[in-house]
Design a protein around this motif. Structure first.
Motif, PDB file in Angstrom:
ATOM      1  N   ASP A  65       0.844  -1.190   0.000  1.00 60.87           N
ATOM      2  CA  ASP A  65       0.000   0.000   0.000  1.00 60.87           C
ATOM      3  C   ASP A  65       0.883   1.244   0.000  1.00 60.87           C
ATOM      4  O   ASP A  65       1.464   1.618   1.013  1.00 60.87           O
ATOM      5  CB  ASP A  65      -0.890  -0.013   1.245  1.00 60.87           C
ATOM      6  N   TYR A  97       0.236   4.395  -0.058  1.00 66.62           N
ATOM      7  CA  TYR A  97      -0.136   5.468   0.859  1.00 66.62           C
ATOM      8  C   TYR A  97       0.222   5.173   2.314  1.00 66.62           C
ATOM      9  O   TYR A  97       0.476   6.083   3.103  1.00 66.62           O
ATOM     10  CB  TYR A  97      -1.616   5.812   0.685  1.00 66.62           C
ATOM     11  N   GLU A  98       0.218   3.882   2.667  1.00 65.43           N
ATOM     12  CA  GLU A  98       0.605   3.508   4.028  1.00 65.43           C
ATOM     13  C   GLU A  98       2.090   3.819   4.181  1.00 65.43           C
ATOM     14  O   GLU A  98       2.547   4.292   5.221  1.00 65.43           O
ATOM     15  CB  GLU A  98       0.365   2.012   4.245  1.00 65.43           C
ATOM     16  N   ARG A  99       2.835   3.555   3.109  1.00 64.48           N
ATOM     17  CA  ARG A  99       4.274   3.812   3.147  1.00 64.48           C
ATOM     18  C   ARG A  99       4.532   5.313   3.239  1.00 64.48           C
ATOM     19  O   ARG A  99       5.428   5.762   3.949  1.00 64.48           O
ATOM     20  CB  ARG A  99       4.939   3.246   1.891  1.00 64.48           C
ATOM     21  N   VAL A 100       3.740   6.072   2.515  1.00 69.98           N
ATOM     22  CA  VAL A 100       3.916   7.527   2.526  1.00 69.98           C
ATOM     23  C   VAL A 100       3.728   8.026   3.960  1.00 69.98           C
ATOM     24  O   VAL A 100       4.510   8.840   4.455  1.00 69.98           O
ATOM     25  CB  VAL A 100       2.883   8.220   1.601  1.00 69.98           C
ATOM     26  N   ARG A 101       2.710   7.516   4.628  1.00 66.73           N
ATOM     27  CA  ARG A 101       2.449   7.939   6.003  1.00 66.73           C
ATOM     28  C   ARG A 101       3.652   7.636   6.901  1.00 66.73           C
ATOM     29  O   ARG A 101       4.104   8.486   7.663  1.00 66.73           O
ATOM     30  CB  ARG A 101       1.208   7.216   6.543  1.00 66.73           C
ATOM     31  N   CYS A 147       9.731   5.137  -0.391  1.00 69.28           N
ATOM     32  CA  CYS A 147       8.547   4.286  -0.376  1.00 69.28           C
ATOM     33  C   CYS A 147       8.756   3.114  -1.334  1.00 69.28           C
ATOM     34  O   CYS A 147       7.903   2.245  -1.471  1.00 69.28           O
ATOM     35  CB  CYS A 147       7.301   5.067  -0.807  1.00 69.28           C
ATOM     36  N   ALA A 172      -1.303  12.234  -2.886  1.00 68.79           N
ATOM     37  CA  ALA A 172      -1.672  11.701  -1.580  1.00 68.79           C
ATOM     38  C   ALA A 172      -1.835  12.802  -0.538  1.00 68.79           C
ATOM     39  O   ALA A 172      -2.791  12.789   0.236  1.00 68.79           O
ATOM     40  CB  ALA A 172      -0.605  10.707  -1.116  1.00 68.79           C
ATOM     41  N   LEU A 225      -4.546  11.442   1.883  1.00 67.29           N
ATOM     42  CA  LEU A 225      -4.604   9.982   1.972  1.00 67.29           C
ATOM     43  C   LEU A 225      -3.480   9.678   2.960  1.00 67.29           C
ATOM     44  O   LEU A 225      -2.529  10.443   3.078  1.00 67.29           O
ATOM     45  CB  LEU A 225      -4.308   9.356   0.616  1.00 67.29           C
ATOM     46  N   GLY A 226      -3.570   8.589   3.683  1.00 65.47           N
ATOM     47  CA  GLY A 226      -2.499   8.279   4.626  1.00 65.47           C
ATOM     48  C   GLY A 226      -2.554   9.038   5.940  1.00 65.47           C
ATOM     49  O   GLY A 226      -1.628   8.966   6.743  1.00 65.47           O
ATOM     50  N   LEU A 231      -0.136  14.509   9.349  1.00 65.85           N
ATOM     51  CA  LEU A 231       1.225  14.374   8.841  1.00 65.85           C
ATOM     52  C   LEU A 231       1.901  15.733   8.710  1.00 65.85           C
ATOM     53  O   LEU A 231       1.229  16.742   8.500  1.00 65.85           O
ATOM     54  CB  LEU A 231       1.193  13.707   7.463  1.00 65.85           C
TER      55      LEU A 231
END
Length: 118
Positions: free
Chosen positions: A2, A4-8, A29, A41, A46-47, A51
């Motif tokens: 995922d 977006y999970e990585r971006v977070r 990522c 994102a 997203l994420g 942030l």
DNA sequence: TAGGTGACGCGGT
DNA sequence: CACCGCGCCACCT
């Protein structure tokens, strides 16, 4: 995986008082050609909503996402509150405030993604 | 399905 | 430096 999970995850590791580029985030990522998606994102939140999005600038140092914050100068204010100098052209000097140690954390991040199925 | 968009980046001039 | 063209790619219409 995922993206977006990585971006977070990566976003939460940008050092206080430093600025990361969209390209750096994408690289960490595991998707070096997805810098545009990083911007997408953040724009669509997203994420996650908490942030440090103000710490992301483009490769030239410009606050290209400034228009997406509460007010046109919100991102600049947030950065200055951390000691980051933003000039009158809405630009930061990456030589001084760039996230220069990003690559050194790449391995650690990759392992974390691996272990967490992300 | 096809075409358009954009918080991007690089290389050439 | 600055400007420009082109490649990129997940998402919308």
């Amino acid at each position: 995986m995922d993206f977006y999970e990585r971006v977070r995850f990566v976003m939460n590791h940008i050092p206080y008082g430093k600025a990361a580029t969209y390209g750096q985030i994408a690289l960490l990522c595991g998707k070096p050609r997805n810098s545009r998606q990083v911007g997408y994102a953040l724009n669509r939140r997203l994420g996650g909503k908490d942030l440090p999005a103000h710490r992301v600038v483009n490769a030239s140092g410009y606050l290209s996402g400034a228009a997406s914050f509460r007010t046109p100068d919100t991102q600049k204010k947030l950065l200055e509150a951390e000691g980051v100098i933003v000039d009158d052209e809405n630009r930061v000097d990456l030589k001084r405030f760039g996230w220069h140690h990003a690559l050194e954390d790449a391995l650690e991040f990759r392992e974390w993604f691996e272990q967490n199925g992300i």
